[in-house]
Write a protein that holds these residues in place. Structure first.
Motif, PDB file in Angstrom:
ATOM      1  N   ASN A  38       0.818  -1.206   0.000  1.00  0.00           N
ATOM      2  CA  ASN A  38       0.000   0.000   0.000  1.00  0.00           C
ATOM      3  C   ASN A  38       0.856   1.262   0.000  1.00  0.00           C
ATOM      4  N   ALA A  39       1.949   1.259   0.761  1.00  0.00           N
ATOM      5  CA  ALA A  39       2.856   2.409   0.761  1.00  0.00           C
ATOM      6  C   ALA A  39       3.459   2.616  -0.622  1.00  0.00           C
ATOM      7  N   ASN A  40       3.751   1.523  -1.324  1.00  0.00           N
ATOM      8  CA  ASN A  40       4.305   1.629  -2.669  1.00  0.00           C
ATOM      9  C   ASN A  40       3.257   2.056  -3.687  1.00  0.00           C
ATOM     10  N   ILE A  41       2.006   1.644  -3.501  1.00  0.00           N
ATOM     11  CA  ILE A  41       0.927   2.124  -4.368  1.00  0.00           C
ATOM     12  C   ILE A  41       0.768   3.633  -4.188  1.00  0.00           C
ATOM     13  N   SER A  42       0.856   4.096  -2.954  1.00  0.00           N
ATOM     14  CA  SER A  42       0.770   5.528  -2.683  1.00  0.00           C
ATOM     15  C   SER A  42       1.879   6.284  -3.409  1.00  0.00           C
ATOM     16  N   LEU A  43       3.083   5.741  -3.388  1.00  0.00           N
ATOM     17  CA  LEU A  43       4.194   6.356  -4.117  1.00  0.00           C
ATOM     18  C   LEU A  43       3.916   6.344  -5.617  1.00  0.00           C
ATOM     19  N   ALA A  44       3.418   5.234  -6.127  1.00  0.00           N
ATOM     20  CA  ALA A  44       3.121   5.125  -7.562  1.00  0.00           C
ATOM     21  C   ALA A  44       2.109   6.171  -7.993  1.00  0.00           C
ATOM     22  N   ASP A  45       1.078   6.381  -7.188  1.00  0.00           N
ATOM     23  CA  ASP A  45       0.044   7.329  -7.633  1.00  0.00           C
ATOM     24  C   ASP A  45       0.590   8.749  -7.723  1.00  0.00           C
ATOM     25  N   LYS A  46       1.656   9.054  -6.989  1.00  0.00           N
ATOM     26  CA  LYS A  46       2.275  10.386  -7.082  1.00  0.00           C
ATOM     27  C   LYS A  46       3.059  10.566  -8.386  1.00  0.00           C
ATOM     28  N   PHE A  47       3.505   9.457  -8.978  1.00  0.00           N
ATOM     29  CA  PHE A  47       4.260   9.508 -10.229  1.00  0.00           C
ATOM     30  C   PHE A  47       3.364   9.453 -11.468  1.00  0.00           C
ATOM     31  N   CYS A  48       2.101   9.078 -11.301  1.00  0.00           N
ATOM     32  CA  CYS A  48       1.222   8.873 -12.454  1.00  0.00           C
ATOM     33  C   CYS A  48       0.983  10.171 -13.218  1.00  0.00           C
ATOM     34  N   LYS A  49       1.006  10.066 -14.541  1.00  0.00           N
ATOM     35  CA  LYS A  49       0.662  11.191 -15.409  1.00  0.00           C
ATOM     36  C   LYS A  49      -0.860  11.304 -15.562  1.00  0.00           C
ATOM     37  N   SER A  50      -1.526  10.168 -15.503  1.00  0.00           N
ATOM     38  CA  SER A  50      -2.969  10.128 -15.718  1.00  0.00           C
ATOM     39  C   SER A  50      -3.732  10.430 -14.428  1.00  0.00           C
ATOM     40  N   ASP A  51      -4.564  11.465 -14.469  1.00  0.00           N
ATOM     41  CA  ASP A  51      -5.427  11.774 -13.322  1.00  0.00           C
ATOM     42  C   ASP A  51      -6.359  10.602 -13.026  1.00  0.00           C
ATOM     43  N   ARG A  52      -6.849   9.973 -14.083  1.00  0.00           N
ATOM     44  CA  ARG A  52      -7.747   8.825 -13.915  1.00  0.00           C
ATOM     45  C   ARG A  52      -7.045   7.713 -13.144  1.00  0.00           C
ATOM     46  N   ASN A  53      -5.795   7.425 -13.497  1.00  0.00           N
ATOM     47  CA  ASN A  53      -5.052   6.378 -12.794  1.00  0.00           C
ATOM     48  C   ASN A  53      -4.797   6.752 -11.341  1.00  0.00           C
ATOM     49  N   GLN A  54      -4.508   8.023 -11.093  1.00  0.00           N
ATOM     50  CA  GLN A  54      -4.307   8.462  -9.706  1.00  0.00           C
ATOM     51  C   GLN A  54      -5.558   8.220  -8.873  1.00  0.00           C
ATOM     52  N   LYS A  55      -6.711   8.560  -9.429  1.00  0.00           N
ATOM     53  CA  LYS A  55      -7.970   8.378  -8.699  1.00  0.00           C
ATOM     54  C   LYS A  55      -8.248   6.902  -8.439  1.00  0.00           C
ATOM     55  N   ILE A  56      -7.999   6.064  -9.430  1.00  0.00           N
ATOM     56  CA  ILE A  56      -8.226   4.621  -9.265  1.00  0.00           C
ATOM     57  C   ILE A  56      -7.296   4.059  -8.192  1.00  0.00           C
ATOM     58  N   LEU A  57      -6.026   4.431  -8.262  1.00  0.00           N
ATOM     59  CA  LEU A  57      -5.063   3.933  -7.273  1.00  0.00           C
ATOM     60  C   LEU A  57      -5.404   4.423  -5.869  1.00  0.00           C
ATOM     61  N   HIS A  58      -5.858   5.654  -5.775  1.00  0.00           N
ATOM     62  CA  HIS A  58      -6.231   6.201  -4.470  1.00  0.00           C
ATOM     63  C   HIS A  58      -7.374   5.393  -3.865  1.00  0.00           C
ATOM     64  N   ALA A  59      -8.335   5.009  -4.682  1.00  0.00           N
ATOM     65  CA  ALA A  59      -9.450   4.176  -4.192  1.00  0.00           C
ATOM     66  C   ALA A  59      -8.938   2.819  -3.720  1.00  0.00           C
ATOM     67  N   VAL A  60      -7.986   2.254  -4.444  1.00  0.00           N
ATOM     68  CA  VAL A  60      -7.414   0.961  -4.054  1.00  0.00           C
ATOM     69  C   VAL A  60      -6.660   1.081  -2.732  1.00  0.00           C
ATOM     70  N   GLU A  61      -5.977   2.210  -2.530  1.00  0.00           N
ATOM     71  CA  GLU A  61      -5.256   2.413  -1.268  1.00  0.00           C
ATOM     72  C   GLU A  61      -6.197   2.290  -0.070  1.00  0.00           C
ATOM     73  N   TYR A  62      -7.396   2.844  -0.174  1.00  0.00           N
ATOM     74  CA  TYR A  62      -8.360   2.715   0.924  1.00  0.00           C
ATOM     75  C   TYR A  62      -8.814   1.274   1.099  1.00  0.00           C
ATOM     76  N   ARG A  63      -9.011   0.563  -0.005  1.00  0.00           N
ATOM     77  CA  ARG A  63      -9.417  -0.846   0.085  1.00  0.00           C
ATOM     78  C   ARG A  63      -8.342  -1.680   0.768  1.00  0.00           C
ATOM     79  N   MET A  64      -7.089  -1.279   0.592  1.00  0.00           N
ATOM     80  CA  MET A  64      -5.991  -2.030   1.213  1.00  0.00           C
ATOM     81  C   MET A  64      -6.089  -1.993   2.740  1.00  0.00           C
TER      82      MET A  64
END
Length: 192
Positions: A38-64
């Motif tokens: 989850n900590a690494n997913i959080s880091l990944a979402d900061k590097f994403c160019k796609s706003d859509r991908n950031q939002k999806i990853l952020h939702a997954v972080e909460y599910r984690m």
């Protein structure tokens, strides 16, 4: 208020339901590896160019958090009464992303490098941590029964992270090619 309790000074920790266990137990290793993921997913979402991908990853972080909480509880019924938890809707969300991105991205006919962009590379790190967490979960599951909904979600998660990595690599490629085209156009327009 101090963040340390000294309760773990002798190698034990408390699960969600208060049960004390050894810090090197398979259960603690499993939810700890998902915490690392989850900590690494959080880091990944900061590097994403796609706003859509950031939002999806952020939702997954909460599910984690829900995933880790359920694994960190011996008495799963108590957890299910006190917290949100992973459902098949969460798995369907992962599958929906996998299916739609697979249609959008170019077909692959060979193995790929683990990331051609920073976000893609970090998402591949997430994928490999996820596989390690899943192996630990399978080991734990030999002695502990978990809900099938949780098992399905965990099984889909690494495929989801793989397709997210591909998406970010593709976004980066499109961005790079677009910049090159604009540069060439600008030079031609300016007569250089």
């Amino acid at each position: 208020m101090a963040i340390y309790t000294k309760g773990g000074d002798k190698g034990k920790t408390s699960l969600f339901d208060g049960l004390r266990v050894e810090k090197d137990s398979v259960r603690v290793a499993t939810y700890g590896t998902f915490d690392e993921l989850n900590a690494n997913i959080s880091l990944a979402d900061k590097f994403c160019k796609s706003d859509r991908n950031q939002k999806i990853l952020h939702a997954v972080e909460y599910r984690m958090f829900y995933l880790q909480g359920e694994i960190a509880t011996q008495n799963s019924e108590q957890f299910l009464k006190q917290s949100q938890f992973i459902t098949d809707d969460d798995t369907h969300m992962l599958e929906s992303v996998i299916d739609s991105y697979t249609k959008e991205l170019p077909e692959l006919h060979s193995f790929i490098l683990p990331g051609t962009s920073v976000a893609g590379a970090q998402l591949h790190v997430c994928r490999t941590i996820c596989r390690r967490a899943e192996r630990s979960f399978v080991k734990l599951s030999k002695g502990v029964q978990f809900r099938p909904e949780l098992e399905r979600y965990i099984n889909r998660l690494s495929d989801f992270l793989y397709i997210m990595a591909r998406s970010e690599d593709y976004e980066d490629l499109v961005d790079h090619v677009t910049k090159q085209v604009v540069e060439v156009y600008s030079r031609v327009k300016d007569g250089h």
